[in-house]
Design a protein around this motif. Structure first.
Motif, mmCIF file in Angstrom:
data_model
loop_
_atom_site.group_PDB
_atom_site.id
_atom_site.type_symbol
_atom_site.label_atom_id
_atom_site.label_comp_id
_atom_site.label_asym_id
_atom_site.label_seq_id
_atom_site.Cartn_x
_atom_site.Cartn_y
_atom_site.Cartn_z
ATOM 1 N N PHE A 70 -6.113 20.879 99.916
ATOM 2 C CA PHE A 70 -7.295 20.041 100.072
ATOM 3 C C PHE A 70 -7.710 19.292 98.804
ATOM 4 N N GLY A 71 -6.934 19.462 97.728
ATOM 5 C CA GLY A 71 -7.197 18.688 96.522
ATOM 6 C C GLY A 71 -8.474 19.041 95.794
ATOM 7 N N LEU A 72 -8.909 20.279 95.899
ATOM 8 C CA LEU A 72 -10.108 20.712 95.191
ATOM 9 C C LEU A 72 -9.720 21.283 93.825
ATOM 10 N N PRO A 73 -10.541 21.090 92.803
ATOM 11 C CA PRO A 73 -10.174 21.508 91.439
ATOM 12 C C PRO A 73 -10.385 22.998 91.172
ATOM 13 N N THR A 74 -9.837 23.832 92.047
ATOM 14 C CA THR A 74 -9.940 25.283 91.865
ATOM 15 C C THR A 74 -8.816 25.767 90.951
ATOM 16 N N ILE A 75 -9.042 26.904 90.319
ATOM 17 C CA ILE A 75 -8.064 27.455 89.382
ATOM 18 C C ILE A 75 -7.693 28.857 89.838
ATOM 19 N N ALA A 76 -6.457 29.024 90.280
ATOM 20 C CA ALA A 76 -5.983 30.312 90.776
ATOM 21 C C ALA A 76 -5.312 31.083 89.637
ATOM 22 N N VAL A 77 -5.972 32.110 89.152
ATOM 23 C CA VAL A 77 -5.463 32.852 87.995
ATOM 24 C C VAL A 77 -4.499 33.944 88.451
ATOM 25 N N ASP A 78 -3.211 33.734 88.178
ATOM 26 C CA ASP A 78 -2.200 34.758 88.433
ATOM 27 C C ASP A 78 -1.798 35.384 87.104
ATOM 28 N N THR A 79 -0.743 36.185 87.095
ATOM 29 C CA THR A 79 -0.329 36.862 85.863
ATOM 30 C C THR A 79 0.100 35.867 84.787
ATOM 31 N N HIS A 80 0.719 34.752 85.190
ATOM 32 C CA HIS A 80 1.165 33.753 84.219
ATOM 33 C C HIS A 80 -0.035 33.086 83.536
ATOM 34 N N ILE A 81 -1.004 32.663 84.342
ATOM 35 C CA ILE A 81 -2.184 32.008 83.772
ATOM 36 C C ILE A 81 -2.983 32.986 82.914
ATOM 37 N N PHE A 82 -3.111 34.203 83.378
ATOM 38 C CA PHE A 82 -3.840 35.218 82.610
ATOM 39 C C PHE A 82 -3.201 35.401 81.236
ATOM 40 N N ARG A 83 -1.874 35.466 81.213
ATOM 41 C CA ARG A 83 -1.149 35.637 79.949
ATOM 42 C C ARG A 83 -1.314 34.420 79.047
ATOM 43 N N VAL A 84 -1.086 33.234 79.573
ATOM 44 C CA VAL A 84 -1.161 32.007 78.775
ATOM 45 C C VAL A 84 -2.575 31.790 78.232
ATOM 46 N N ALA A 85 -3.572 32.010 79.086
ATOM 47 C CA ALA A 85 -4.960 31.796 78.674
ATOM 48 C C ALA A 85 -5.354 32.716 77.526
ATOM 49 N N ASN A 86 -4.887 33.963 77.583
ATOM 50 C CA ASN A 86 -5.210 34.922 76.524
ATOM 51 C C ASN A 86 -4.330 34.729 75.296
ATOM 52 N N ARG A 87 -3.060 34.525 75.514
ATOM 53 C CA ARG A 87 -2.114 34.438 74.403
ATOM 54 C C ARG A 87 -2.374 33.219 73.518
ATOM 55 N N THR A 88 -2.679 32.100 74.141
ATOM 56 C CA THR A 88 -2.855 30.855 73.381
ATOM 57 C C THR A 88 -4.243 30.714 72.765
ATOM 58 N N GLY A 89 -5.206 31.468 73.316
ATOM 59 C CA GLY A 89 -6.588 31.284 72.879
ATOM 60 C C GLY A 89 -7.311 30.232 73.692
ATOM 61 N N LEU A 90 -6.682 29.789 74.779
ATOM 62 C CA LEU A 90 -7.270 28.762 75.627
ATOM 63 C C LEU A 90 -8.542 29.262 76.310
ATOM 64 N N ALA A 91 -8.444 30.427 76.950
ATOM 65 C CA ALA A 91 -9.602 30.983 77.674
ATOM 66 C C ALA A 91 -9.438 32.494 77.773
ATOM 67 N N PRO A 92 -9.651 33.203 76.685
ATOM 68 C CA PRO A 92 -9.473 34.657 76.684
ATOM 69 C C PRO A 92 -10.430 35.363 77.646
ATOM 70 N N GLY A 93 -9.935 36.437 78.250
ATOM 71 C CA GLY A 93 -10.766 37.236 79.149
ATOM 72 C C GLY A 93 -10.075 38.539 79.470
ATOM 73 N N LYS A 94 -10.865 39.576 79.755
ATOM 74 C CA LYS A 94 -10.303 40.903 79.985
ATOM 75 C C LYS A 94 -9.803 41.100 81.418
ATOM 76 N N ASP A 95 -10.212 40.242 82.327
ATOM 77 C CA ASP A 95 -9.707 40.317 83.696
ATOM 78 C C ASP A 95 -9.605 38.907 84.267
#
Length: 211
Positions: free
Chosen positions: A131-156
């Motif tokens: 449907f072209g909505l700007p939702t963000i589905a956080v899977d294991t890859h996104i969780f890793r990249v977001a934390n590893r790079t400092g883009l968007a750190p979070g504990k869950d």
């Protein structure tokens, strides 16, 4: 944590490298996308695509899925992990779609999450791709990249999703989760990130870079 101007550059580079990213699950309409994403839990996209290739040639609506039946569905998806449970969920969600939504996939995250086998991540994927909505589905890859790079750190995953919603600039939100998934799957890998091929390595906060 990356600063705002660094985040702009981060996504501008991912966009330049892949202007029109797409999910790797095969589907023919919102319903088959929903089914594919439900089947993909704890399974690879490649494995799901192999199982659904013939299935989606025959079944592309809830009505056709119910006509196929649970036993018939199992024959198509028996190579996928947890196929017994997934078959039950797909049949049940198909019944609900027919009963309550005239066979259509609802464009509402809260409603989608009431369907059997559908969690927040699945709902976000369907809303974004179908449907072209700007939702963000956080899977294991996104969780890793977001934390590893400092883009968007979070504990869950919920905290990472909230951080991304807040920090990702609007022009990049539609394709954000595709860029991050593909980056995590093929470049910023779990065991050994391929930092030499990374287009954002100078921005990344990961201390153990392999360059």
């Amino acid at each position: 944590m990356l600063k705002r101007d660094q985040i702009e550059t981060f996504f501008a580079r991912l966009q330049a490298a892949n202007p029109a990213p797409k999910g790797e699950l095969n589907y023919v309409n919102p319903y088959t996308l929903l089914v594919a994403v439900v089947l993909s839990a704890q399974a690879t996209d490649v494995g799901v695509n192999k199982a659904t290739e013939k299935l989606f040639q025959r079944v592309d609506t809830p009505q056709k899925m119910l006509k196929l039946g649970e036993a018939g569905l199992k024959e198509h998806i028996k190579t996928i992990g947890l196929f017994n449970t997934k078959a039950k969920n797909v049949i049940r969600l198909s019944e609900i779609l027919l009963r309550d939504f005239k066979g259509e996939v609802p464009q509402d995250r809260d409603i989608l999450q009431t369907l059997p086998g559908v969690g927040r991540k699945t709902a976000n994927v369907v809303l974004n791709i179908a449907f072209g909505l700007p939702t963000i589905a956080v899977d294991t890859h996104i969780f890793r990249v977001a934390n590893r790079t400092g883009l968007a750190p979070g504990k869950d995953v919920l905290k990472v999703e909230a951080a991304l919603e807040k920090r990702v600039p609007e022009p990049f939100k539609l394709h954000c989760h595709h860029w991050l998934i593909l980056h995590g799957r093929y470049v910023c890998k779990a065991r050994k990130p391929d930092c030499g091929r990374c287009v954002v390595r100078d921005l990344c906060q990961f201390k153990e870079k392999n360059v």
